[in-house]
Design an enzyme around this catalytic site. Structure first.
Site, short mmCIF file in Angstrom:
data_model
loop_
_atom_site.label_atom_id
_atom_site.label_comp_id
_atom_site.label_asym_id
_atom_site.label_seq_id
_atom_site.Cartn_x
_atom_site.Cartn_y
_atom_site.Cartn_z
N ARG A 78 -1.40 -3.33 9.64
CA ARG A 78 -0.02 -3.14 10.11
C ARG A 78 0.68 -4.44 10.50
O ARG A 78 0.06 -5.36 11.03
CB ARG A 78 0.00 -2.19 11.31
CG ARG A 78 -0.42 -0.80 10.92
CD ARG A 78 -0.53 0.16 12.09
NE ARG A 78 -0.77 1.51 11.60
CZ ARG A 78 -1.98 1.95 11.21
NH1 ARG A 78 -3.03 1.16 11.27
NH2 ARG A 78 -2.12 3.16 10.74
N HIS A 103 -0.22 -1.73 5.08
CA HIS A 103 -0.80 -2.08 3.77
C HIS A 103 0.24 -2.62 2.79
O HIS A 103 0.20 -2.34 1.59
CB HIS A 103 -1.55 -0.89 3.18
CG HIS A 103 -2.71 -0.43 4.02
ND1 HIS A 103 -3.44 -1.27 4.81
CD2 HIS A 103 -3.25 0.82 4.19
CE1 HIS A 103 -4.39 -0.58 5.43
NE2 HIS A 103 -4.29 0.69 5.09
N HIS A 174 -10.07 -1.16 0.56
CA HIS A 174 -9.97 0.05 1.38
C HIS A 174 -11.01 1.10 0.98
O HIS A 174 -10.80 2.30 1.21
CB HIS A 174 -8.56 0.61 1.24
CG HIS A 174 -8.07 1.38 2.41
ND1 HIS A 174 -8.71 2.51 2.87
CD2 HIS A 174 -7.03 1.17 3.23
CE1 HIS A 174 -8.05 2.97 3.91
NE2 HIS A 174 -7.04 2.18 4.16
N TYR A 176 -13.80 3.84 0.75
CA TYR A 176 -14.33 4.82 1.69
C TYR A 176 -15.78 5.10 1.31
O TYR A 176 -16.04 5.58 0.20
CB TYR A 176 -13.57 6.15 1.61
CG TYR A 176 -12.15 6.14 2.12
CD1 TYR A 176 -11.15 5.43 1.44
CD2 TYR A 176 -11.79 6.90 3.22
CE1 TYR A 176 -9.85 5.45 1.89
CE2 TYR A 176 -10.48 6.93 3.67
CZ TYR A 176 -9.51 6.20 3.01
OH TYR A 176 -8.21 6.24 3.44
N GLU A 311 -12.91 -2.30 6.64
CA GLU A 311 -11.97 -3.19 5.95
C GLU A 311 -11.98 -4.56 6.62
O GLU A 311 -11.43 -4.73 7.71
CB GLU A 311 -10.56 -2.60 6.01
CG GLU A 311 -10.46 -1.20 5.43
CD GLU A 311 -9.27 -0.43 6.01
OE1 GLU A 311 -8.13 -0.84 5.77
OE2 GLU A 311 -9.48 0.57 6.71
#
Ligand code: BGC
Length: 346
Positions: A78, A103, A174, A176, A311
């Protein structure tokens, strides 16, 4: 190995690349977003297990806004009020997360088709030209991400960025993870250890750091000795309430540059262990709190907290926060950054 990964609705063609170390680890990537599509590693019985969430076709990556496996650029996480000032000039980015930028904006590096600069048996290098003003950022930037599968079942990500004007350079991935297998459900029973006793608490629900680097000791944020992700994720603790579960930057070091341990995660069921290393100052541990129910690879059902992210990054909003190591990249300089994820089974 290269094959088609489908045509996007806007007519662009995506490809899928497969790389391997020939020793049990195989990784598939697409040039859309320089995105990780599959990470196949052996479990404790030697069974090949795909440990990341993803989709079977490229368009699904654009349709679902979760950034599965994608490179985020030019800036991960952010930026307060979606604004920053460099050399006296203020730049405005898209406001896409409350009052802030998340992002980089709606057309970040994750939605670009990257050029494939080279592709070998165990490595692929993606490159992208990001023009001056791209998503509001100054300077023409040349970005590269090299993925290599090393012999010891390590996936190495090496980022480089150069710009002809002072700008922000803070790429991350990013991806997962679900070490039980991407189709195995919740990650709440994973054990996670983070290689630090410090994190950057956020002000409120907008998840912008206060600027403080706080100790985790005596709190539910303490992963320094290992903790089950689900143990306290819904605890009555302000920081967790603000972000709906773990979604915080953990402070690994004051400055970028030195390679060091970042995290260790393990899943009892498969015995798969993942160790992370990075030269970034921080790592965002995000527990997949905002994943909504939908279908992924091979018809797998994905839902809230079915994958977690680590991340590696500069601290969130670091471009505006004095006291945080700055992601400012000076004109003509090269930013290089390395993150590694090593897999084993026990
Ligand atoms: C952020 C989360 C966000 C997620 C998906 C993470 O990096 O910290 O708040 O929901 O990305 O966009």
């Amino acid at each position: 190995m290269k094959r088609s990964f489908g045509k996007l609705n806007d007519g662009r063609e995506a490809s899928l690349y497969t790389i391997t170390n020939g020793k049990g680890m195989t990784v598939c990537l697409t040039d859309l977003g320089a995105t990780l599509v599959k990470v196949l590693v052996p479990d404790k019985d030697g069974k090949e297990t795909d440990v990341i969430l993803g989709y079977d076709t490229a368009q699904e990556y654009l349709d679902n806004g979760f950034y599965f496996g994608a490179v985020i650029g030019r800036n991960g996480n952010r930026i307060d009020k979606a604004r920053f000032t460099i050399d006296g000039k203020t730049y405005q980015l898209a406001v896409n997360d409350n009052e802030n930028n998340l992002h980089s904006g709606p057309d970040g590096f994750d939605s670009r088709i990257w050029e494939v600069k080279s592709c070998a048996e165990n490595a692929v290098v993606f490159a992208l030209e990001s023009p001056d003003g791209d998503e509001g950022f100054p300077g023409n930037m040349h970005a590269e991400v090299a993925y290599t599968v090393l012999d010891d079942n390590t996936l190495e990500l090496c980022y480089t960025a150069e710009s002809d004007a002072d700008t922000v350079a803070n790429m991350t991935n990013h991806v997962y993870f679900n070490l039980g297998g991407h189709d195995s459900g919740s990650i709440l029973d994973h054990e996670l250890k983070l290689a630090t006793e410090y994190y950057t608490p956020v002000i409120d629900e907008q998840a912008i750091p206060t600027g403080e680097v706080a100790s985790v000791k005596g709190t539910v944020m303490d992963f320094s000795a290992g903790r089950r992700i689900g143990q306290d994720i819904d605890a009555d603790f302000d920081q967790l309430r603000y972000t709906g579960g773990y979604d915080h930057n953990f402070a690994l070091s004051a400055k970028a540059g030195e390679m060091k341990p970042m995290a260790l995660a393990r899943c009892k069921k498969t015995g798969i262990v993942m160790e992370g290393f990075t030269d970034c100052p921080g790592v965002q541990f995000y527990a997949g709190n905002f994943i909504t129910p939908h279908t992924g690879k091979g018809g797998a059902k994905y839902d809230k907290r079915f994958g977690f992210c680590l991340e590696s990054q500069y601290y969130p909003n670091a471009i505006n926060q004095e006291g945080f190591d700055s992601p400012l990249l000076k004109a003509g300089q090269t930013r290089r950054s390395v993150t590694r994820y090593r897999f084993s089974a026990e």
